[in-house]
Design a protein around this motif. Structure first.
Motif, mmCIF file in Angstrom:
data_model
loop_
_atom_site.group_PDB
_atom_site.id
_atom_site.type_symbol
_atom_site.label_atom_id
_atom_site.label_comp_id
_atom_site.label_asym_id
_atom_site.label_seq_id
_atom_site.Cartn_x
_atom_site.Cartn_y
_atom_site.Cartn_z
ATOM 1 N N PRO A 199 0.838 -1.207 0.000
ATOM 2 C CA PRO A 199 0.000 0.000 0.000
ATOM 3 C C PRO A 199 0.871 1.254 0.000
ATOM 4 O O PRO A 199 1.706 1.446 0.881
ATOM 5 C CB PRO A 199 -0.801 -0.127 1.308
ATOM 6 C CG PRO A 199 -0.700 -1.565 1.703
ATOM 7 C CD PRO A 199 0.630 -2.026 1.202
ATOM 8 N N LEU A 200 0.678 2.089 -0.996
ATOM 9 C CA LEU A 200 1.470 3.307 -1.139
ATOM 10 C C LEU A 200 0.645 4.306 -1.931
ATOM 11 O O LEU A 200 0.214 4.006 -3.049
ATOM 12 C CB LEU A 200 2.793 3.011 -1.852
ATOM 13 C CG LEU A 200 3.857 4.104 -1.821
ATOM 14 C CD1 LEU A 200 4.400 4.270 -0.401
ATOM 15 C CD2 LEU A 200 4.992 3.774 -2.771
ATOM 16 N N PRO A 201 0.376 5.490 -1.375
ATOM 17 C CA PRO A 201 -0.452 6.465 -2.109
ATOM 18 C C PRO A 201 0.089 6.727 -3.506
ATOM 19 O O PRO A 201 1.305 6.748 -3.729
ATOM 20 C CB PRO A 201 -0.366 7.714 -1.224
ATOM 21 C CG PRO A 201 -0.057 7.198 0.147
ATOM 22 C CD PRO A 201 0.810 5.988 -0.063
ATOM 23 N N ALA A 202 -0.817 6.928 -4.443
ATOM 24 C CA ALA A 202 -0.434 7.108 -5.839
ATOM 25 C C ALA A 202 0.450 8.332 -6.042
ATOM 26 O O ALA A 202 1.223 8.386 -6.993
ATOM 27 C CB ALA A 202 -1.683 7.212 -6.717
ATOM 28 N N GLY A 231 -2.790 2.169 -9.015
ATOM 29 C CA GLY A 231 -3.566 2.976 -8.075
ATOM 30 C C GLY A 231 -2.743 3.291 -6.837
ATOM 31 O O GLY A 231 -1.623 3.803 -6.912
ATOM 32 N N ASP A 232 -3.292 2.965 -5.670
ATOM 33 C CA ASP A 232 -2.605 3.192 -4.405
ATOM 34 C C ASP A 232 -1.816 1.974 -3.955
ATOM 35 O O ASP A 232 -1.589 1.774 -2.754
ATOM 36 C CB ASP A 232 -3.614 3.586 -3.318
ATOM 37 C CG ASP A 232 -4.152 4.998 -3.520
ATOM 38 O OD1 ASP A 232 -3.402 5.834 -4.049
ATOM 39 O OD2 ASP A 232 -5.307 5.256 -3.161
ATOM 40 N N LEU A 233 -1.405 1.174 -4.911
ATOM 41 C CA LEU A 233 -0.568 0.011 -4.620
ATOM 42 C C LEU A 233 0.708 0.085 -5.461
ATOM 43 O O LEU A 233 0.680 0.532 -6.604
ATOM 44 C CB LEU A 233 -1.297 -1.297 -4.930
ATOM 45 C CG LEU A 233 -2.498 -1.672 -4.063
ATOM 46 C CD1 LEU A 233 -3.159 -2.930 -4.616
ATOM 47 C CD2 LEU A 233 -2.088 -1.889 -2.612
ATOM 48 N N LEU A 234 1.807 -0.356 -4.876
ATOM 49 C CA LEU A 234 3.042 -0.563 -5.618
ATOM 50 C C LEU A 234 3.264 -2.070 -5.674
ATOM 51 O O LEU A 234 3.469 -2.713 -4.644
ATOM 52 C CB LEU A 234 4.221 0.127 -4.936
ATOM 53 C CG LEU A 234 5.537 0.104 -5.719
ATOM 54 C CD1 LEU A 234 5.411 0.913 -6.997
ATOM 55 C CD2 LEU A 234 6.680 0.642 -4.871
ATOM 56 N N LEU A 352 -3.043 -1.398 -24.023
ATOM 57 C CA LEU A 352 -2.696 -0.835 -22.719
ATOM 58 C C LEU A 352 -3.919 -0.706 -21.824
ATOM 59 O O LEU A 352 -3.841 -0.921 -20.606
ATOM 60 C CB LEU A 352 -2.040 0.531 -22.906
ATOM 61 C CG LEU A 352 -0.684 0.534 -23.621
ATOM 62 C CD1 LEU A 352 -0.201 1.964 -23.831
ATOM 63 C CD2 LEU A 352 0.346 -0.255 -22.836
ATOM 64 N N LEU A 353 -5.061 -0.378 -22.416
ATOM 65 C CA LEU A 353 -6.293 -0.243 -21.632
ATOM 66 C C LEU A 353 -6.719 -1.589 -21.064
ATOM 67 O O LEU A 353 -7.106 -1.693 -19.886
ATOM 68 C CB LEU A 353 -7.401 0.345 -22.516
ATOM 69 C CG LEU A 353 -8.732 0.646 -21.821
ATOM 70 C CD1 LEU A 353 -8.536 1.710 -20.753
ATOM 71 C CD2 LEU A 353 -9.774 1.110 -22.833
ATOM 72 N N LEU A 354 -6.640 -2.630 -21.881
ATOM 73 C CA LEU A 354 -7.007 -3.964 -21.399
ATOM 74 C C LEU A 354 -6.068 -4.421 -20.289
ATOM 75 O O LEU A 354 -6.500 -5.010 -19.295
ATOM 76 C CB LEU A 354 -6.992 -4.964 -22.556
ATOM 77 C CG LEU A 354 -8.082 -4.798 -23.617
ATOM 78 C CD1 LEU A 354 -7.844 -5.748 -24.785
ATOM 79 C CD2 LEU A 354 -9.460 -5.046 -22.999
ATOM 80 N N ARG A 355 -4.787 -4.148 -20.443
ATOM 81 C CA ARG A 355 -3.826 -4.549 -19.414
ATOM 82 C C ARG A 355 -4.033 -3.757 -18.125
ATOM 83 O O ARG A 355 -3.902 -4.300 -17.026
ATOM 84 C CB ARG A 355 -2.396 -4.368 -19.921
ATOM 85 C CG ARG A 355 -2.016 -5.368 -20.996
ATOM 86 C CD ARG A 355 -0.591 -5.135 -21.463
ATOM 87 N NE ARG A 355 0.360 -5.371 -20.395
ATOM 88 C CZ ARG A 355 0.863 -6.564 -20.090
ATOM 89 N NH1 ARG A 355 0.495 -7.632 -20.772
ATOM 90 N NH2 ARG A 355 1.726 -6.688 -19.108
ATOM 91 N N ALA A 356 -4.352 -2.480 -18.252
ATOM 92 C CA ALA A 356 -4.626 -1.682 -17.056
ATOM 93 C C ALA A 356 -5.851 -2.198 -16.316
ATOM 94 O O ALA A 356 -5.947 -2.073 -15.091
ATOM 95 C CB ALA A 356 -4.815 -0.213 -17.445
ATOM 96 N N GLY A 357 -6.789 -2.794 -17.057
ATOM 97 C CA GLY A 357 -7.974 -3.379 -16.441
ATOM 98 C C GLY A 357 -7.744 -4.766 -15.879
ATOM 99 O O GLY A 357 -8.679 -5.392 -15.380
ATOM 100 N N GLY A 358 -6.510 -5.268 -15.965
ATOM 101 C CA GLY A 358 -6.188 -6.571 -15.393
ATOM 102 C C GLY A 358 -6.152 -7.708 -16.383
ATOM 103 O O GLY A 358 -5.839 -8.836 -16.010
ATOM 104 N N ALA A 359 -6.465 -7.454 -17.665
ATOM 105 C CA ALA A 359 -6.446 -8.528 -18.666
ATOM 106 C C ALA A 359 -5.014 -8.918 -18.989
ATOM 107 O O ALA A 359 -4.137 -8.067 -19.090
ATOM 108 C CB ALA A 359 -7.172 -8.087 -19.931
ATOM 109 N N GLN A 360 -4.782 -10.228 -19.143
ATOM 110 C CA GLN A 360 -3.453 -10.730 -19.493
ATOM 111 C C GLN A 360 -3.371 -10.860 -21.017
ATOM 112 O O GLN A 360 -3.665 -11.905 -21.590
ATOM 113 C CB GLN A 360 -3.216 -12.083 -18.808
ATOM 114 C CG GLN A 360 -3.086 -11.988 -17.308
ATOM 115 C CD GLN A 360 -1.845 -11.218 -16.897
ATOM 116 O OE1 GLN A 360 -0.814 -11.283 -17.555
ATOM 117 N NE2 GLN A 360 -1.935 -10.479 -15.808
ATOM 118 N N VAL A 361 -2.982 -9.784 -21.678
ATOM 119 C CA VAL A 361 -2.898 -9.776 -23.135
ATOM 120 C C VAL A 361 -1.546 -9.201 -23.539
ATOM 121 O O VAL A 361 -0.889 -8.499 -22.766
ATOM 122 C CB VAL A 361 -4.036 -8.946 -23.785
ATOM 123 C CG1 VAL A 361 -5.379 -9.603 -23.547
ATOM 124 C CG2 VAL A 361 -4.044 -7.519 -23.250
#
Length: 674
Positions: A199-202, A231-234, A352-361
């Motif tokens: 947990p680390l603020p963005a 987000g707020d995670l590293l 990049l959008l799909l990967r940011a959403g958690g998709a493994q592509v």
């Protein structure tokens, strides 16, 4: 006793051999001076902070609680009054020191370890405090075990004794301690890596981070660490070391730049995937300008692919038409370039959008979809029929100008059909595009498009190049029919891929759909509207059942000449733990470079014989269809797509092989195993 860890045998041997020599030369036997100090007076029932302050000689260093690949941490044995107790020692942020390929966690200057001391409730007078401390003092050539019994007479407040002055050195020592996070981190363990979400603020500043893991025997200390902002995670990914183990919890220190850091404790839990890649300490990333050059060259090479070359050739010939003006040539070149770059940017942004959403592509992810492959097959058949002269598509016309609209459409088409390919130069750039901040990734995708469009762009703006083109004539129609051959071969390859992805029934339906679309275009071109309508209805009748016709593909069915096992991180860890050499390769049926390498270098009798003699374990990762585990592994190795070839010699770090393999590459590697 804190952080005890045995040194490797050779380290102890080196210490025993060299320490007497050092003493004989008159060097002081203590190379790290130690002192025990208290911050102030003891208060009954409360805590007072002690400090073990160390001052290494010049060129010498001490160790953190987890020393890394060699050495051992400090050992403490306390002697306290009855009812008194000490807590866990608190260490400042350590430094990394690599010697002879071994990663050490050290302190190269003065440092202090703080220890909380709980005072007994009935304490009074002067309390004797004693600690037997053992530590290791090292240079880059010699290590000397050192020890001392440190004592302290601590006055207890309220005993009628003078109150000692507070030791102001503790202000600096305490400021050097990384603060403890007020919430736990989460971690996941796989056979290949440890993934931690801290947990680390963005908006927290992070510069060249590194994670020092206090929990021992879990990770490869010298391996590259990968960091992602989510987000707020590293999120941190660290390769494992040795046989896979387990841990109920972890703890460590995360550096945020320089001597700044935070201390954390971790519990098992889910760790998100994706985010913006950060540069970690020790990551040897290529300069951004080098990545830009790789993307540009990679796009340029794509023009030689059989699915792109016919389209580019025909559009280039349009510039040689009689009466073509220089201004018109420039307009078409710019429009074509805009189409290519826009298509690459759109594909990159979606990726990049799909990967940011958690998709493994990864790169060419769309080719893992049977529906997309069927659409490409229809397009390839339609283009081949156009080149053969059955009808004319405006975007690939050689008999009419078409203008900027035609050039723009051709650019979109060329970029779309080029996506199955990955060249030697673009591999690193595309891998980095998925890990760098989004704006840098999009710049790399744009550079790829510019490279793909560069030949046509040069033809449009350099009259001397246009003059090298032959004058237009009847031969252009003959050339067009010749260029229909590579496009027809591309269609055959796509039909084969449709069969590999979706099964025989799906492939037959895709081929029938392609033929009906061609018949529709021919009928429409000839003005036979009823027949065209019938072909349209037939096409719809085929499209409707196609999703249900996709067959489930059997995993690991293709072992090949090398009798390869399906890739998994567990299988790789098992081979590494057994001390066997391993060759891991990632491929896909739609990857032209992969298939060329397999025929020329991998699936060969010489390779099989060399691997059998050396006892090489072969693991094959098939990425034809989407596989999140393979995608995560590719991403962890900086690869946006396939091919990826890895060689693991026993007891050595992995070796990333070139994307183009020679016939002797693998036999030579196997032969080098002693």
């Amino acid at each position: 006793m804190v952080g005890a860890r045995l040194m490797p045998f050779w380290t102890w041997l080196l210490a025993l051999l060299l320490a007497p020599a050092a003493l004989a030369q008159g060097v002081s036997p203590t190379h790290i001076a130690a002192e025990l100090a208290a911050e102030g007076a003891a208060v009954p029932g409360q805590e007072v902070t002690l400090a073990l302050a160390f001052r290494p000689d010049a060129g010498w260093h001490g160790y953190w609680s987890n020393p890394g690949d060699a050495g051992y941490g400090m050992r403490l044995e306390w002697t306290l009054p009855d009812g008194w107790s000490v807590g866990a020692p608190l260490y400042p942020v350590p430094q990394r020191l690599r010697i002879g390929g071994l990663m050490n966690h050290v302190y190269e200057g003065p440092y202090a370890v703080l220890v909380p001391l709980r005072v007994g409730a009935d304490a009074a007078g002067i309390a004797p405090i004693s600690v037997r401390a053992e530590w290791l003092a090292c240079t880059d050539q010699v290590c000397v075990p050192e020890s001392a019994t440190l004592t302290l007479r601590l006055a207890v407040s309220g005993s009628g004794l003078p109150t000692p002055t507070r030791d102001t050195r503790f202000d600096g020592w305490r400021a050097a301690l990384p603060p403890l996070l007020d919430q736990p981190a989460r971690f996941e363990l796989t056979p290949a890596q440890l993934r931690v979400a801290v947990p680390l603020p963005a908006d927290a500043a992070v510069d060249q981070p590194h994670l020092f893991l206090g929990t021992e025997r879990l990770v490869d200390y010298g391996a590259e660490q990968r960091f992602y902002r989510n987000g707020d995670l590293l999120v941190v990914e660290i390769p494992r070391a040795g046989p896979a183990g387990s841990a109920a919890g972890i703890e460590g220190i995360l550096t945020l730049g320089g001597s700044r850091g935070i201390r954390f404790a971790g519990v098992p839990g889910s760790v998100p995937v994706g985010g913006d890649r950060l540069s970690g300490a020790g990551v040897d990333a290529a300069p951004f300008w080098v990545l830009l050059g790789g993307a540009l060259l990679g796009g340029l090479i794509l023009n030689l692919m059989p699915c792109v070359f016919p389209i580019l050739s025909l559009k280039a010939l349009t510039l040689a038409r009689a009466g073509e003006s220089a201004a018109g040539a420039r307009r078409e070149a710019v429009a074509y370039t805009a189409g290519v770059v826009l298509a690459c940017l759109a594909l990159g942004a979606l990726l990049l959008l799909l990967r940011a959403g958690g998709a493994q592509v990864g790169w060419a992810f769309q080719l893992q979809s049977p529906a997309v492959v069927a659409a490409l097959l229809v397009l390839a058949v339609a283009i081949a029929a156009n080149l053969a002269g059955l009808y004319e598509l405006p975007s690939v016309s050689v008999t009419r100008t078409g203008g900027r609209t035609s050039a723009f459409a051709t650019g979109l088409l060329a970029a779309f059909v080029a996506t199955p390919c990955t060249g030697p130069f673009m591999a690193a750039a595309m891998g980095a595009a998925l890990l760098l901040p989004a704006w840098q990734g999009l710049v790399l995708f744009a550079a790829l498009g510019l490279g793909l469009a560069l030949p046509f762009l040069l033809l449009g703006f350099v009259p001397a190049l246009r003059r090298l083109l032959p004058r237009p004539g009847a031969w252009m129609e003959r050339l067009r029919r010749v260029l229909a051959v590579p496009m027809a071969l591309t269609a055959l390859a796509l039909a084969w891929l449709a069969w590999r992805l979706g099964g025989a029934t799906f492939a037959v339906l895709a081929v029938l759909l392609s033929l009906l679309v061609v018949a529709l275009l021919v009928a429409w071109r000839q003005g036979r509207r009823p027949l065209a309508a019938a072909m349209l209805l037939g096409s719809v009748a085929i499209i409707v059942p196609m999703p249900g016709a996709v067959a489930t593909r059997q995993s690991g069915a293709d072992t090949g000449l090398l009798d390869a096992q399906p890739f998994s991180e567990a299988a790789l860890a098992q081979a590494r733990a057994a001390g066997r050499p391993a060759f891991v390769y990632f491929t896909a049926d739609w990857c032209l470079t992969c298939k060329v390498n397999e025929g020329a270098a991998i699936e060969r009798e010489a390779t099989r014989a060399a691997f059998e003699r050396a006892g090489v374990v072969v693991l094959r990762g098939d990425w034809t269809r989407s596989d999140p585990a393979i995608t995560r592994f590719l991403t962890a190795h900086g690869a946006a797509g396939v091919p990826l070839y890895l060689w693991y010699a026993p007891g050595a770090d992995e070796q990333v092989l070139p994307q183009v393999l020679g016939p002797g590459t693998l036999p030579e590697l196997a032969g080098s195993i002693g």
